[in-house]
Design an enzyme around this catalytic site. Sequence first.
Site, PDB file in Angstrom:
ATOM      1  CB  CYS A  33       7.929  31.295  53.150  1.00 12.77           C
ATOM      2  SG  CYS A  33       6.194  31.597  52.863  1.00 12.77           S
ATOM      3  CG  ASP A  35       5.501  28.187  52.248  1.00 15.29           C
ATOM      4  OD1 ASP A  35       6.463  27.851  51.294  1.00 15.29           O
ATOM      5  OD2 ASP A  35       5.717  28.226  53.342  1.00 15.29           O
ATOM      6  CB  CYS A  58       5.315  25.857  56.523  1.00 14.73           C
ATOM      7  SG  CYS A  58       4.290  26.923  57.196  1.00 14.73           S
ATOM      8  CB  CYS A 102       1.566  30.100  57.662  1.00 15.78           C
ATOM      9  SG  CYS A 102       3.247  30.283  58.295  1.00 15.78           S
TER      10      CYS A 102
HETATM   11 FE1  FES Z   1       5.321  30.567  54.605  1.00 13.62          FE
HETATM   12 FE2  FES Z   1       4.469  29.108  56.394  1.00 13.62          FE
HETATM   13  S1  FES Z   1       6.279  29.710  56.333  1.00 13.62           S
HETATM   14  S2  FES Z   1       3.346  29.717  54.680  1.00 13.62           S
END
Ligand code: FES
Length: 122
Positions: A33, A35, A58, A102
């Site tokens: 993702c 992140d 997110c 996450c």
């Molecule tokens: Fe990647 Fe939540 S979608 S940390």
Amino acid sequence: MYNPTVMDHFENPRNVGEIPDADGIGEVGNLSCGDILKVYVKVVDGKLEDVKYQTFGCGAAVASGSMLTELAKGKTVEEAMKITNNDVAEALNGLPPQKRHCSNLAADALHKALEDWRSKQK
Ligand code: FES
């Protein structure tokens, strides 16, 4: 999609920010993702006196970082090392399956921050 505990930590995240004179910093990213979550720790007499985090992630990452800091604060380094990804997800009363990664960011970043602190002790 998120339960009330997750929503609470998402809307009012605890311990967000940076510790300028942190004793350890850990950053973890998720390739799928993109992140990132960063954890700062202040260790006094073997205990986590302060824990803060920042994330470009997110809502579940925001909530996981918040819950993680609450779980870790006041614990000894050994105890904090034992906090698992699952502990964070459970303390949040569960995350949707596609959001489990996450919560992994938070505990992994904490462990990295503690390893960083340890490496500086030598
Ligand atoms: Fe990647 Fe939540 S979608 S940390």
